[in-house]
Design a protein around this motif. Sequence first.
Motif, mmCIF file in Angstrom:
data_model
loop_
_atom_site.group_PDB
_atom_site.id
_atom_site.type_symbol
_atom_site.label_atom_id
_atom_site.label_comp_id
_atom_site.label_asym_id
_atom_site.label_seq_id
_atom_site.Cartn_x
_atom_site.Cartn_y
_atom_site.Cartn_z
ATOM 1 N N ALA A 182 0.853 -1.199 0.000
ATOM 2 C CA ALA A 182 0.000 0.000 0.000
ATOM 3 C C ALA A 182 0.883 1.242 0.000
ATOM 4 O O ALA A 182 2.012 1.215 0.487
ATOM 5 N N LEU A 183 0.341 2.334 -0.547
ATOM 6 C CA LEU A 183 1.119 3.565 -0.695
ATOM 7 C C LEU A 183 0.403 4.734 -0.010
ATOM 8 O O LEU A 183 -0.750 5.023 -0.300
ATOM 9 N N GLY A 184 1.142 5.376 0.896
ATOM 10 C CA GLY A 184 0.575 6.538 1.595
ATOM 11 C C GLY A 184 0.765 7.801 0.774
ATOM 12 O O GLY A 184 1.470 7.811 -0.246
ATOM 13 N N PRO A 185 0.126 8.897 1.202
ATOM 14 C CA PRO A 185 0.315 10.171 0.499
ATOM 15 C C PRO A 185 1.816 10.492 0.446
ATOM 16 O O PRO A 185 2.550 10.068 1.342
ATOM 17 N N ASN A 186 2.324 11.155 -0.565
ATOM 18 C CA ASN A 186 1.598 11.804 -1.666
ATOM 19 C C ASN A 186 1.671 10.922 -2.918
ATOM 20 O O ASN A 186 2.748 10.419 -3.237
ATOM 21 N N TYR A 187 0.571 10.775 -3.651
ATOM 22 C CA TYR A 187 0.571 9.914 -4.835
ATOM 23 C C TYR A 187 -0.500 10.386 -5.819
ATOM 24 O O TYR A 187 -1.410 11.137 -5.464
ATOM 25 N N ARG A 188 -0.358 9.917 -7.061
ATOM 26 C CA ARG A 188 -1.394 10.113 -8.062
ATOM 27 C C ARG A 188 -1.655 8.772 -8.741
ATOM 28 O O ARG A 188 -0.730 8.141 -9.253
ATOM 29 N N LEU A 189 -2.903 8.343 -8.701
ATOM 30 C CA LEU A 189 -3.319 7.113 -9.379
ATOM 31 C C LEU A 189 -4.081 7.530 -10.641
ATOM 32 O O LEU A 189 -4.992 8.355 -10.574
ATOM 33 N N THR A 190 -3.680 6.979 -11.787
ATOM 34 C CA THR A 190 -4.387 7.280 -13.038
ATOM 35 C C THR A 190 -4.869 5.968 -13.642
ATOM 36 O O THR A 190 -4.100 5.016 -13.736
ATOM 37 N N MET A 191 -6.122 5.918 -14.036
ATOM 38 C CA MET A 191 -6.685 4.711 -14.641
ATOM 39 C C MET A 191 -7.552 5.083 -15.837
ATOM 40 O O MET A 191 -8.270 6.083 -15.801
ATOM 41 N N GLU A 192 -7.485 4.234 -16.858
ATOM 42 C CA GLU A 192 -8.468 4.341 -17.937
ATOM 43 C C GLU A 192 -9.376 3.139 -17.800
ATOM 44 O O GLU A 192 -8.900 1.996 -17.803
ATOM 45 N N ILE B 283 -4.865 5.672 2.276
ATOM 46 C CA ILE B 283 -3.684 4.890 1.913
ATOM 47 C C ILE B 283 -4.099 3.984 0.759
ATOM 48 O O ILE B 283 -5.060 3.219 0.876
ATOM 49 N N LEU B 284 -3.393 4.118 -0.363
ATOM 50 C CA LEU B 284 -3.823 3.455 -1.600
ATOM 51 C C LEU B 284 -3.574 1.950 -1.527
ATOM 52 O O LEU B 284 -2.436 1.495 -1.394
ATOM 53 N N PRO B 285 -4.650 1.135 -1.620
ATOM 54 C CA PRO B 285 -4.497 -0.320 -1.522
ATOM 55 C C PRO B 285 -4.107 -0.912 -2.883
ATOM 56 O O PRO B 285 -4.777 -0.654 -3.881
ATOM 57 N N LEU B 286 -3.054 -1.708 -2.919
ATOM 58 C CA LEU B 286 -2.551 -2.189 -4.218
ATOM 59 C C LEU B 286 -2.279 -3.687 -4.217
ATOM 60 O O LEU B 286 -1.347 -4.163 -4.850
ATOM 61 N N LYS B 287 -3.124 -4.430 -3.519
ATOM 62 C CA LYS B 287 -2.941 -5.880 -3.496
ATOM 63 C C LYS B 287 -3.675 -6.537 -4.661
ATOM 64 O O LYS B 287 -3.161 -7.431 -5.317
ATOM 65 N N GLU B 288 -4.915 -6.052 -4.901
ATOM 66 C CA GLU B 288 -5.721 -6.679 -5.955
ATOM 67 C C GLU B 288 -6.498 -5.604 -6.722
ATOM 68 O O GLU B 288 -6.989 -4.644 -6.146
ATOM 69 N N LEU B 289 -6.612 -5.827 -8.035
ATOM 70 C CA LEU B 289 -7.343 -4.904 -8.910
ATOM 71 C C LEU B 289 -8.646 -5.572 -9.355
ATOM 72 O O LEU B 289 -8.645 -6.716 -9.817
ATOM 73 N N GLY B 290 -9.754 -4.824 -9.171
ATOM 74 C CA GLY B 290 -11.024 -5.247 -9.764
ATOM 75 C C GLY B 290 -11.678 -6.461 -9.160
ATOM 76 O O GLY B 290 -12.282 -7.269 -9.869
#
Length: 561
Positions: free
Chosen positions: A425-435, A539-546
Amino acid sequence: GAAAPTGLFWGTRTLLQMLRQTPGSVPCGTAVDFPRYQLRGFMLDVARTPYPLSYLKDVIRTMAWYKMNDLHLVINNNYIFHEHYVDNGHDPFKESYAAFRLESNMKGKDGTPLTAKDLFYTKKEFTDLVSYAKKYGVNIVPEFDTPGHALSFTRLRPDLIYKGPMNHEKRRCEMLDAANPETIDLVSKVFDEYLLKDPKLGRPVFADCGVVHVGADEFYGDKEDYRHFANAVLSHALKRGYTPRIWGSLSTKPGKTPVVSKGVQMNLWNTGWMRAWEAVNQGYDVINTNDGALYIVPFAGYYRMDRNHKGLYNNWIPNRIGNETLPSGHPQLLGGTFAVWNDETDIMHTGYAPYDIWGIISGSMDVLSQKLWGTAKAPDTFEQHRELVSSIGNAPRTNPLYKWKDAQPFEVKPSALPQKLGKPALGPNYRLTMELELTAAPEGKEQVLLSAPEGELLAVMKDGTVGFRRDDSLEFSFGAKLPVGKKVKVEIVGEPEKTSLLLDGEPAGTAVLKNFSDKAKDFPDNFKHRPKVHRSTFILPLKELGSSFQGKVFHMNVQPL
């Protein structure tokens, strides 16, 4: 050499800290080191706002890093400003926020559970946490607070609400009928669920705690009723073989009814409620928890020890409690504890996360631990002390602000959903971009876009909007909806205390706290305690997408800023 395993453990902390300052070498020679005060503590109110277990483990590891050894957790409490409800035509008994954070079998006649509905610790999780803390030389002291601050209990037994004359009439709903034998029986039963052997665990939940806190602060009723109750709960804990601890209140509640003091610890938190010499002369072992010096109510306009770290470092002494001074090294003065109280909960909650107060907690720990362990002669100035703190860094195996070691962007072109990402997981500061393209949004059904133990990013919340849920169980909505059947560029910008959403490059909302904000809707517009701002750290969770997203993700990029 050390007289006990814990002493040896503190020694390893010193060695690690030396290695952090001069990597690869340790100075030669001998050192003799021992604490001036046996109890070096921190109290965290986990009742008024929820804290996940993972955070408590970071707290424990950080306490150990600073050689602190007493973690007092307030398990039950409630919103205290019930007058806000009463004055606006509401019933605080029904509406005020209250929580009891442990799994319990207790229920009211109407099925009301004692256990909090939003976040609670199972008995197994709590025993594991206590054992985990023990390995780090930290003793966990759980507190059940009665007869005041007891809304979780009065909701089980409305018949046991205090009937006598009292100050703060509008707060009656949280006061138990202190001297009533049925009240004492109820409170003893709740304690016994954790003090006696648990059939599933094969031992008591609190077996390794040793010390249990019986609360008993701010009871606004009759003094003899209070003394009768305090004596009963203290005696009950002693009978079960535990050392009880209590909030000092007997200067405000003098009387004829005896209150046991032998083998009892007392937090001296306010000189009006309990004076230091009076407590010592009555036979209590005391802990300096003086509110004026050592209390923190995060983001409030009062009790802000966190704004006075330098003053404390330079001037605070553990044996001065309010305006009284006990002799240094007095055998009944165990040590000191600072405290974080989450008064600003419920309709006053600004949405702050455990993350947001990490600096407040750790920055108070380093000051207090220094003052309680040795003489103030360590580094001469506060600035030198803080340089030393930054040179030894965070406690091993903690990353409380969820920073990435390498600030490299992370990119994915998903093949099929759900997809394991397996990134921390990633704490601030961040930018997530998705299409992405949302293909369907059935009403009332959540759709999770990103998930991990730290939280979930929701493409669709139950109300159809984009939002997120954190591991402290707080939920936020951006107020905007994703279009169905149309490709869209979604950006989430995470900053400390503020998370924003952009759709196709246009701002589409800042996160607003959902948990309590609905409650204050029918309060008048001029209700001055309504939060002006919602702190929405995510806090950006990044273990699983969708994991439950109905649609396609074409591209995803995470950029630490």
